[in-house]
Design an enzyme around this catalytic site. Structure first.
Site: not given
Lengths: 130, 129
Positions: A78-79
């Site tokens: 997840c960024i």
């Protein structure tokens, strides 16, 4: 069966990553399809190639990378969670003005939409964490 | 008759987000809320459950200044604007903490452990944070 995984804890601190790895290996051995493994919260720390565990210990990140290569498994970090915790790929490092990237082979950085999509596409989404 | 854009709609699944941890102390509550907000963009059937210490996430009157953290509880009030309106609180968790529905910053439905169990049975995807 088409399966997806969510890993919410970092390696070594918590058994979730080990359990997820073993789950993927067992599922692949039984002929199931792994649609995606999504790493969230401290789980994003599974994706750094800069970790150097003792030689007599397992290297969880290397095991993930091997699985990704051997079975074409989509490992997504997840960024937003990754940025908080200093996990960067080449593009993000450039964009954030950082001197280098640390993402491990076989992992890619993307948005939370990839988790929701995994929930929609897979027949089961299995969560690893507390 | 279905309009063309309706025919293009993808599958709709029942997503349940189960929030079990206090709002501060760990990042689970905040990052869970981020997933919930993203899920709204996918037009799925989303519900939220608050149980165990998770019931504190939607308690009124939070003041987090003293611990240097942002008070993100007003964001729960914005969920309605994203069509996320199914919010459930587990009765046993709420009562054992001396709370009532009036203590919550958003309208919630109170469910007993057994009722919640049945609701969980109906879900396609359950994400626990």
């Amino acid at each position: 069966m088409k399966l997806a995984l969510l890993v919410n804890e970092g390696p070594y601190q918590h058994q979730a990553a080990d359990s997820a790895l073993q789950f993927v290996k067992a599922a692949v051995a039984k002929g199931h399809e792994i649609f995606r493994v999504f790493f969230y919260h401290d789980g994003v720390n599974n994706g750094t190639r800069f970790a150097v565990p003792p030689q007599d210990d397992r290297n969880i990140t290397v095991e993930w990378s091997k699985l990704a290569e051997e079975h074409k498994i989509d490992l997504v970090v997840c960024i937003a969670a990754a940025q908080r915790r200093g996990i960067l790929d080449e593009n993000e490092a450039k964009r954030q003005g950082k001197s280098g990237d640390n993402i491990a082979p076989g992992f890619r950085i993307s948005g939370l939409g990839q988790l929701i999509e995994a929930g929609i596409q897979a027949e089961r989404l299995v969560v690893f964490g507390d | 008759m279905a309009e063309p854009w309706e025919e293009e709609e993808g599958p709709v699944k029942k997503f349940m987000f189960v929030n079990r941890k206090a709002p501060y102390g760990t990042i689970y509550a905040l990052e869970s809320l981020e997933v919930v907000l993203i899920s709204a963009a996918f037009d799925q059937d989303v519900s939220l459950v608050f149980m165990d210490d998770g019931v504190y996430q939607i308690k009124k009157g939070q003041d987090s200044k003293g611990i240097g953290m942002k008070n993100f509880s007003p964001t729960y009030r914005a969920l309605e604007g994203y069509d996320i309106e199914k919010l459930f609180v587990e009765k046993e968790s709420m009562e054992s903490r001396g709370l009532t529905a009036e203590d919550m910053i958003v309208p919630v439905e109170i469910l007993s452990k057994d009722e919640l169990t049945s609701l969980m049975e109906e879900q396609d995807v359950i994400l626990t944070f």
